[in-house]
Design a protein around this motif. Sequence first.
Motif, PDB file in Angstrom:
ATOM      1  N   GLU A   1      -4.069  68.893 -18.067  1.00  7.36           N
ATOM      2  CA  GLU A   1      -6.078  69.362 -17.157  1.00  7.36           C
ATOM      3  C   GLU A   1      -5.247  69.715 -15.732  1.00  7.36           C
ATOM      4  O   GLU A   1      -5.274  71.265 -15.958  1.00  7.36           O
ATOM      5  N   ASN A   2      -5.065  69.078 -14.389  1.00  8.74           N
ATOM      6  CA  ASN A   2      -5.577  70.290 -13.989  1.00  8.74           C
ATOM      7  C   ASN A   2      -3.417  70.227 -12.904  1.00  8.74           C
ATOM      8  O   ASN A   2      -3.348  70.320 -11.767  1.00  8.74           O
ATOM      9  N   GLU A   3      -3.102  69.609 -13.869  1.00 10.29           N
ATOM     10  CA  GLU A   3      -1.453  69.517 -13.063  1.00 10.29           C
ATOM     11  C   GLU A   3      -0.536  70.419 -13.924  1.00 10.29           C
ATOM     12  O   GLU A   3      -0.756  70.372 -15.542  1.00 10.29           O
ATOM     13  N   ALA A   4       0.685  71.037 -13.398  1.00 10.61           N
ATOM     14  CA  ALA A   4       1.294  71.532 -13.640  1.00 10.61           C
ATOM     15  C   ALA A   4       3.017  71.751 -13.153  1.00 10.61           C
ATOM     16  O   ALA A   4       2.854  71.621 -12.061  1.00 10.61           O
ATOM     17  N   TRP A   5       4.005  71.845 -14.018  1.00 10.23           N
ATOM     18  CA  TRP A   5       5.308  71.378 -13.424  1.00 10.23           C
ATOM     19  C   TRP A   5       6.042  72.263 -13.789  1.00 10.23           C
ATOM     20  O   TRP A   5       6.064  72.516 -15.257  1.00 10.23           O
ATOM     21  N   THR A   6       6.575  72.730 -13.462  1.00  9.12           N
ATOM     22  CA  THR A   6       7.867  73.694 -13.712  1.00  9.12           C
ATOM     23  C   THR A   6       8.746  73.077 -14.333  1.00  9.12           C
ATOM     24  O   THR A   6       9.146  72.040 -14.274  1.00  9.12           O
ATOM     25  N   LEU A   7       9.631  73.697 -15.792  1.00  7.81           N
ATOM     26  CA  LEU A   7      11.059  72.860 -16.218  1.00  7.81           C
ATOM     27  C   LEU A   7      11.969  73.745 -15.878  1.00  7.81           C
ATOM     28  O   LEU A   7      11.650  74.979 -16.247  1.00  7.81           O
ATOM     29  N   HIS A   8      13.422  73.573 -15.947  1.00  8.47           N
ATOM     30  CA  HIS A   8      14.338  74.185 -15.591  1.00  8.47           C
ATOM     31  C   HIS A   8      15.037  73.613 -17.110  1.00  8.47           C
ATOM     32  O   HIS A   8      16.247  72.534 -17.165  1.00  8.47           O
ATOM     33  N   ILE A   9      15.264  74.125 -18.503  1.00  5.74           N
ATOM     34  CA  ILE A   9      15.919  73.817 -19.738  1.00  5.74           C
ATOM     35  C   ILE A   9      17.239  73.434 -19.326  1.00  5.74           C
ATOM     36  O   ILE A   9      17.915  72.439 -19.521  1.00  5.74           O
ATOM     37  N   GLY A  10      17.704  74.692 -18.470  1.00  9.40           N
ATOM     38  CA  GLY A  10      18.988  74.786 -18.481  1.00  9.40           C
ATOM     39  C   GLY A  10      20.655  74.317 -19.791  1.00  9.40           C
ATOM     40  O   GLY A  10      19.777  74.125 -20.520  1.00  9.40           O
ATOM     41  N   PRO A  11      21.417  74.033 -19.405  1.00 11.98           N
ATOM     42  CA  PRO A  11      22.238  73.531 -20.390  1.00 11.98           C
ATOM     43  C   PRO A  11      22.317  72.110 -20.770  1.00 11.98           C
ATOM     44  O   PRO A  11      22.849  71.439 -21.082  1.00 11.98           O
TER      45      PRO A  11
ATOM     46  N   GLN B   1      12.087  68.344 -12.274  1.00 13.44           N
ATOM     47  CA  GLN B   1      10.811  69.226 -11.930  1.00 13.44           C
ATOM     48  C   GLN B   1       9.926  69.997 -11.137  1.00 13.44           C
ATOM     49  O   GLN B   1       9.589  68.877  -9.732  1.00 13.44           O
ATOM     50  N   ASN B   2       8.970  70.466 -10.987  1.00 10.69           N
ATOM     51  CA  ASN B   2       8.497  70.515  -9.229  1.00 10.69           C
ATOM     52  C   ASN B   2       7.181  70.957  -9.441  1.00 10.69           C
ATOM     53  O   ASN B   2       6.447  71.663 -10.838  1.00 10.69           O
ATOM     54  N   PRO B   3       5.907  70.769  -8.623  1.00 13.19           N
ATOM     55  CA  PRO B   3       4.232  70.717  -8.997  1.00 13.19           C
ATOM     56  C   PRO B   3       4.000  72.467  -9.378  1.00 13.19           C
ATOM     57  O   PRO B   3       4.788  72.879  -7.874  1.00 13.19           O
ATOM     58  N   THR B   4       3.596  73.412  -9.432  1.00 15.36           N
ATOM     59  CA  THR B   4       3.484  74.418  -9.715  1.00 15.36           C
ATOM     60  C   THR B   4       2.177  75.239 -10.419  1.00 15.36           C
ATOM     61  O   THR B   4       0.839  74.348 -10.284  1.00 15.36           O
ATOM     62  N   GLU B   5       1.433  75.988 -10.230  1.00 19.71           N
ATOM     63  CA  GLU B   5       0.224  76.788 -10.415  1.00 19.71           C
ATOM     64  C   GLU B   5       0.662  77.210 -11.704  1.00 19.71           C
ATOM     65  O   GLU B   5       0.516  77.749 -11.945  1.00 19.71           O
ATOM     66  N   VAL B   6      -0.909  77.490 -12.342  1.00 21.75           N
ATOM     67  CA  VAL B   6      -0.784  78.159 -13.885  1.00 21.75           C
ATOM     68  C   VAL B   6      -1.608  78.999 -13.486  1.00 21.75           C
ATOM     69  O   VAL B   6      -2.705  79.026 -12.496  1.00 21.75           O
ATOM     70  N   ASP B   7      -0.445  80.031 -13.417  1.00 20.60           N
ATOM     71  CA  ASP B   7      -1.729  81.735 -12.916  1.00 20.60           C
ATOM     72  C   ASP B   7      -1.432  82.761 -14.661  1.00 20.60           C
ATOM     73  O   ASP B   7      -0.865  82.413 -15.672  1.00 20.60           O
ATOM     74  N   ASP B   8      -1.922  84.151 -14.104  1.00 22.09           N
ATOM     75  CA  ASP B   8      -2.465  85.172 -15.402  1.00 22.09           C
ATOM     76  C   ASP B   8      -0.744  85.520 -15.882  1.00 22.09           C
ATOM     77  O   ASP B   8      -0.590  86.322 -16.723  1.00 22.09           O
ATOM     78  N   ASP B   9       0.503  85.234 -14.886  1.00 24.91           N
ATOM     79  CA  ASP B   9       1.694  86.003 -15.372  1.00 24.91           C
ATOM     80  C   ASP B   9       2.408  85.146 -15.636  1.00 24.91           C
ATOM     81  O   ASP B   9       3.487  85.062 -17.369  1.00 24.91           O
ATOM     82  N   LEU B  10       1.536  83.897 -16.686  1.00 26.62           N
ATOM     83  CA  LEU B  10       2.566  82.655 -17.225  1.00 26.62           C
ATOM     84  C   LEU B  10       1.997  83.102 -19.571  1.00 26.62           C
ATOM     85  O   LEU B  10       0.771  83.152 -19.024  1.00 26.62           O
ATOM     86  N   ARG B  11       2.325  82.488 -20.339  1.00 28.06           N
ATOM     87  CA  ARG B  11       2.652  83.150 -21.551  1.00 28.06           C
ATOM     88  C   ARG B  11       2.554  82.126 -21.782  1.00 28.06           C
ATOM     89  O   ARG B  11       3.166  81.232 -22.380  1.00 28.06           O
ATOM     90  N   GLU B  12       0.975  81.507 -22.813  1.00 28.96           N
ATOM     91  CA  GLU B  12       1.027  80.006 -23.376  1.00 28.96           C
ATOM     92  C   GLU B  12       1.608  79.977 -24.826  1.00 28.96           C
ATOM     93  O   GLU B  12       1.374  81.140 -25.067  1.00 28.96           O
TER      94      GLU B  12
END
Length: 100
Positions: free
Chosen positions: A17-27, A55-66
């Motif tokens: 919905e209106n929530e977006a979070w970054t994920l760092h998969i790492g090792p 995880q960190n709150p973020t925004e979905v923008d046009d630079d992201l690929r679904e």
Amino acid sequence: MITLFETNSDILVIAKENEAWTLHIGPWEHMLGMFATDAEAWTAGDWAPNEHDGQNPTEVDDDLREVATWDAERGLQVLVRPDELGGAAQDYLGVHPEDS
């Protein structure tokens, strides 16, 4: 519906919905192949991205690929070929180029 986006680096964004979070998969092996499980748990209210888990709150923008979606009706839908995914997305989705 839960949507997974990838950036130009190994950072992923998971959104609902209106929530977006970054994920760092790492090792971290505990995240390998976990997108569908995390998406189902987030939908059910049994888990949510949070800063305590890295995880960190973020925004979905046009630079992201679904790259994938998950919903209870259709399950996991990978929207691009595995060989077109970055390594972090391959790991979190549990798909690899040899799967295509």
